[in-house]
Design a protein around this motif. Structure first.
Motif, short mmCIF file in Angstrom:
data_model
loop_
_atom_site.label_atom_id
_atom_site.label_comp_id
_atom_site.label_asym_id
_atom_site.label_seq_id
_atom_site.Cartn_x
_atom_site.Cartn_y
_atom_site.Cartn_z
N ASP A 139 0.96 -1.35 -0.09
CA ASP A 139 0.05 0.04 -0.14
C ASP A 139 0.86 1.29 -0.16
OD1 ASP A 139 -2.48 -1.27 0.02
OD2 ASP A 139 -2.48 -1.36 2.31
N TYR B 277 0.64 5.46 0.68
CA TYR B 277 -0.29 6.40 1.37
C TYR B 277 0.48 7.66 1.87
CZ TYR B 277 0.45 3.20 5.40
OH TYR B 277 1.31 2.51 6.14
N SER C 172 -2.58 4.12 -3.25
CA SER C 172 -3.32 3.20 -3.24
C SER C 172 -4.71 3.47 -3.09
CB SER C 172 -2.81 2.16 -2.13
OG SER C 172 -1.62 1.50 -2.31
N TYR C 173 -5.28 4.61 -2.41
CA TYR C 173 -6.37 4.65 -1.88
C TYR C 173 -7.12 6.02 -2.69
CZ TYR C 173 -5.15 1.40 1.45
OH TYR C 173 -4.68 0.19 2.14
#
Length: 145
Positions: free
Chosen positions: A36, A38, A125-126
């Motif tokens: 991930d 972030y 990732s988000y």
């Protein structure tokens, strides 16, 4: 909506810009099969302001010392079933100042990466981080003019 205080966790973080190089700071979390990517953030400790927590978390997670911009950029509320709490994250934008001599939290699973601002949406990732980047970037561009 009213939340029971025992079911809420408060965090703070920052989108850190290296204005001289047109880059933004990210954390790569390698604990999952697919890493991930972030922005640095973490829990607000007792007696700590949101701003203090954001600066501390950036430095602990990345070794980067930053200066927060005067205005909070956003507030995110997300459910975290893994911990059974609702997370409230206060987000700031910040400018890179320097790197600290030693990272306080030296975890093998986490690494730091500077990413070109234009490439960052492809790396994060988000979706909420991409939205936050757009908000911060708008303020970043206003600061340059």
């Amino acid at each position: 909506m009213l939340y029971d205080a025992d079911t809420v966790m408060f965090s703070a973080g920052a989108v850190v810009f290296d204005e001289a190089n047109g880059q933004v700071l990210t954390v790569i979390d390698r604990r999952k099969t697919t890493p991930d990517v972030y922005f640095p953030k973490g829990r607000i400790e007792a007696g700590e302001t949101m701003e203090e927590a954001a600066r501390r978390e950036v430095e602990e997670e990345t070794g980067v010392v930053c200066r927060l911009w005067p205005k909070m950029m956003g507030m995110e509320v997300r459910e975290s079933p893994a911990i059974g709490k609702t997370k409230v994250i206060y987000w700031y934008a910040a400018s890179f100042i320097s790197t600290s001599p030693q990272r306080l939290e030296d975890h093998e699973q986490f690494t730091t990466n500077w990413v070109n601002i234009d490439e960052a949406p492809n790396v994060l990732s988000y979706e909420q981080d991409k939205q936050l980047l757009n908000i911060c970037r708008t303020h970043f561009e206003k600061r340059e003019t």
